[in-house]
Design a protein around this motif. Structure first.
Motif, short mmCIF file in Angstrom:
data_model
loop_
_atom_site.label_atom_id
_atom_site.label_comp_id
_atom_site.label_asym_id
_atom_site.label_seq_id
_atom_site.Cartn_x
_atom_site.Cartn_y
_atom_site.Cartn_z
N VAL A 129 0.85 -1.19 0.00
CA VAL A 129 0.00 0.00 0.00
C VAL A 129 0.89 1.24 0.00
N SER A 130 0.69 2.10 -0.99
CA SER A 130 1.47 3.35 -1.02
C SER A 130 0.66 4.53 -0.48
N LEU A 131 -0.66 4.40 -0.45
CA LEU A 131 -1.54 5.43 0.12
C LEU A 131 -2.59 4.72 0.97
N LEU A 132 -2.57 5.01 2.27
CA LEU A 132 -3.50 4.36 3.20
C LEU A 132 -4.65 5.31 3.53
N VAL A 133 -5.87 4.83 3.31
CA VAL A 133 -7.06 5.55 3.71
C VAL A 133 -7.44 5.01 5.08
N SER A 134 -7.30 5.86 6.10
CA SER A 134 -7.58 5.45 7.48
C SER A 134 -8.99 5.86 7.87
N LEU A 135 -9.79 4.86 8.26
CA LEU A 135 -11.19 5.09 8.61
C LEU A 135 -11.50 4.66 10.03
N LEU A 136 -10.59 3.92 10.65
CA LEU A 136 -10.75 3.51 12.04
C LEU A 136 -10.17 4.64 12.89
N GLY A 137 -11.03 5.49 13.39
CA GLY A 137 -10.59 6.73 14.05
C GLY A 137 -10.85 7.88 13.10
N PRO A 138 -10.16 9.00 13.30
CA PRO A 138 -10.36 10.14 12.40
C PRO A 138 -9.98 9.77 10.96
N THR A 139 -10.79 10.19 10.00
CA THR A 139 -10.52 9.88 8.60
C THR A 139 -9.32 10.68 8.13
N LYS A 140 -8.35 9.97 7.54
CA LYS A 140 -7.13 10.63 7.06
C LYS A 140 -6.50 9.80 5.95
N LEU A 141 -5.62 10.45 5.21
CA LEU A 141 -4.85 9.82 4.15
C LEU A 141 -3.39 9.84 4.57
N THR A 142 -2.68 8.71 4.41
CA THR A 142 -1.29 8.63 4.82
C THR A 142 -0.46 7.98 3.73
N ALA A 143 0.67 8.61 3.41
CA ALA A 143 1.63 8.05 2.46
C ALA A 143 3.01 8.58 2.82
N GLN A 183 4.96 8.43 5.29
CA GLN A 183 5.04 9.05 6.61
C GLN A 183 4.47 10.47 6.66
N ARG A 184 3.59 10.79 5.74
CA ARG A 184 2.90 12.08 5.75
C ARG A 184 1.41 11.81 5.85
N THR A 185 0.76 12.48 6.81
CA THR A 185 -0.67 12.27 7.03
C THR A 185 -1.42 13.56 6.79
N ILE A 186 -2.52 13.44 6.06
CA ILE A 186 -3.39 14.58 5.76
C ILE A 186 -4.80 14.23 6.22
N PRO A 187 -5.39 15.04 7.12
CA PRO A 187 -6.79 14.78 7.50
C PRO A 187 -7.72 15.07 6.32
N VAL A 188 -8.79 14.33 6.25
CA VAL A 188 -9.78 14.55 5.19
C VAL A 188 -10.66 15.71 5.62
N LEU A 192 -11.63 15.25 -3.37
CA LEU A 192 -10.76 14.23 -2.75
C LEU A 192 -9.59 13.86 -3.66
N ASN A 193 -9.84 13.76 -4.96
CA ASN A 193 -8.75 13.46 -5.89
C ASN A 193 -7.74 14.61 -5.96
N HIS A 248 -0.89 16.23 -2.40
CA HIS A 248 -0.01 15.78 -1.32
C HIS A 248 0.67 14.44 -1.54
N PHE A 249 0.17 13.63 -2.47
CA PHE A 249 0.68 12.27 -2.61
C PHE A 249 0.91 11.92 -4.08
N PRO A 250 1.73 10.90 -4.32
CA PRO A 250 2.00 10.48 -5.70
C PRO A 250 0.85 9.70 -6.33
N CYS A 251 -0.14 9.31 -5.56
CA CYS A 251 -1.26 8.53 -6.08
C CYS A 251 -2.32 9.45 -6.67
#
Length: 134
Positions: A16-30, A32-37, A87-88, A94-97
């Motif tokens: 996974v190069s870009l993680l969509v985190s939904l367990l807890g606050p929604t955020k995007l991580t790649a 070692q950089r995290t961006i809140p949605v 979202l795109n 912020h990310f290469p994806c």
């Protein structure tokens, strides 16, 4: 005999190069950089709806009905276009994806081929390995 590294190996699969985190606050991580949605609400609902299908796709009509049940189909469709575009753009900035969300033949899904993954899938992979270790 249990392999102590099995849990770590399974939790990192697939790559996974870009993680969509939904367990807890929604955020995007790649990388070692995290961006809140931003915006919460509709963006969270869209991301959760896509994530719960685990590599599946959601029909445009279903998303429109779930996210904007009291809107006309035309206005709700425009709102969905705006939300996915926002979202795109956030992802592109912020990310290469790019893009985070694909729309193909009337269905929406995460861009798994570009390395998008979710913490929900990682959780289930880790839980499966953990149960096998019992």
């Amino acid at each position: 005999m249990h392999d102590p590294h099995a849990l770590t190996a399974a939790a990192s699969q697939p790559s996974v190069s870009l993680l969509v985190s939904l367990l807890g606050p929604t955020k995007l991580t790649a990388t070692q950089r995290t961006i809140p949605v931003p915006g919460r609400g509709k963006a969270d609902c869209l991301l959760i709806g896509l994530a719960l299908l685990e590599r599946g796709a959601v029909a445009r009509e279903q998303l429109v009905a779930q996210l904007w049940p009291d809107q006309s189909a035309t206005l709700a469709g425009q709102a969905l276009n705006s939300l996915t575009s926002e979202l795109n753009k956030l992802c592109r900035k912020h990310f290469p994806c790019d893009p985070l969300i694909l729309h193909e033949q009337g269905y929406y899904h995460f861009n798994y081929e570009a390395g998008v993954g979710t913490d929900i899938v990682q959780f289930y992979a880790s839980a499966t390995v953990g149960q096998s270790q019992l």
